[in-house]
Design an enzyme around this catalytic site. Structure first.
Site, PDB file in Angstrom:
ATOM      1  N   HIS A  52       0.833  -1.214   0.000  1.00 39.85           N
ATOM      2  CA  HIS A  52       0.000   0.000   0.000  1.00 39.85           C
ATOM      3  C   HIS A  52       0.867   1.264   0.000  1.00 39.85           C
ATOM      4  CE1 HIS A  52      -3.285  -2.832   0.469  1.00 39.85           C
ATOM      5  NE2 HIS A  52      -2.534  -3.415   1.397  1.00 39.85           N
TER       6      HIS A  52
ATOM      7  N   GLU B 141      -2.253   0.404   7.626  1.00 43.50           N
ATOM      8  CA  GLU B 141      -1.338  -0.635   7.144  1.00 43.50           C
ATOM      9  C   GLU B 141      -0.132  -0.045   6.423  1.00 43.50           C
ATOM     10  OE1 GLU B 141      -1.386  -4.663   4.336  1.00 43.50           O
ATOM     11  OE2 GLU B 141      -3.180  -3.415   4.463  1.00 43.50           O
TER      12      GLU B 141
ATOM     13  N   HIS C 193       2.842  -7.080   4.396  1.00 42.18           N
ATOM     14  CA  HIS C 193       1.477  -6.599   4.618  1.00 42.18           C
ATOM     15  C   HIS C 193       1.047  -6.818   6.066  1.00 42.18           C
ATOM     16  CE1 HIS C 193       0.121  -5.833   0.400  1.00 42.18           C
ATOM     17  NE2 HIS C 193       1.224  -6.530   0.176  1.00 42.18           N
TER      18      HIS C 193
ATOM     19  N   GLU D 221       1.807 -11.609   5.929  1.00 44.01           N
ATOM     20  CA  GLU D 221       0.704 -10.904   6.605  1.00 44.01           C
ATOM     21  C   GLU D 221       1.006 -10.946   8.103  1.00 44.01           C
ATOM     22  OE1 GLU D 221      -1.790  -9.214   5.430  1.00 44.01           O
ATOM     23  OE2 GLU D 221      -2.427 -10.022   3.484  1.00 44.01           O
TER      24      GLU D 221
END
Length: 198
Positions: free
Chosen positions: A22, A36, A91, A154
């Site tokens: 992102h 995030e 992430h 993640e």
């Protein structure tokens, strides 16, 4: 080996592509006062710094090193044109769960994809006390469109208060980053600097 080092320019540097998820106009997942994009950037910068501090024989490129908007195709095109040896996309999860998981592509992958991910997963789990959600596969753009082995991590759930409390701790982000760095170094066979490495 010694002769190779003397020739300097002929020594192959392992190319590591770090991709903080992102950024810019895309905040990613949000929860518990966190975005995030900020957490992934903090982790990726720490991974870069640990690798450069403790290991040699590599070079690192990042999809972004600040709060910039970078599209998914821009990320994979950049890594592909640079000729990266390993693509690591970082992430933070969301959606009501808790813990750590990682992904490789759910299509055809090389044995390197699998072995690299197994090593990275194990090294991260050594450093963190997130619940181990396992090793998974998915059709994510960065995994599908990268021409080299790729993993997407993640690191906890931003919308889980327990995970988020860890993600707000700089010391805990250091642990996450150390796990990534050690895993990448072990997978790619990086040489520890004298007095460095873990």
């Amino acid at each position: 080996m010694y002769i190779e080092i003397l020739k300097r320019g002929e020594v192959n540097m392992v190319k590591i592509y770090l991709d903080p998820g992102h950024g810019g106009t895309d905040p990613g997942a949000q929860g518990n006062g966190l975005q995030e994009k900020n957490v992934t950037l903090a982790i990726a910068l720490k991974v870069r710094d640990i690798l450069n501090r403790d290991y040699e024989g590599h070079t690192i490129r990042m999809s972004r090193s600040s709060d910039a908007t970078v599209s998914l195709p821009q990320r994979t095109n950049d890594a592909n044109s640079w000729g990266a040896d390993y693509f690591v996309s970082i992430h933070i999860n969301a959606g009501g769960g808790t813990g750590y998981e990682d992904y490789i592509y759910n299509g055809s992958v090389s044995s390197q994809d699998i072995s690299y991910r197994d090593i990275v997963h194990a090294e991260i789990m050594k450093q963190v006390d997130f619940r181990n959600r396992g090793k998974k596969r998915a059709n994510f753009h960065v995994l599908r469109e990268s021409n080299m082995p790729a993993v997407l991590t993640e690191n906890g759930f931003i919308d889980n208060s327990t995970d988020a409390a860890k993600l707000k701790s700089d010391a805990y982000l250091n642990r996450i980053a150390l796990g990534h760095a050690n895993g990448i170094a072990k997978a790619l066979g990086l040489r520890p600097k004298s007095g460095g490495g873990n």
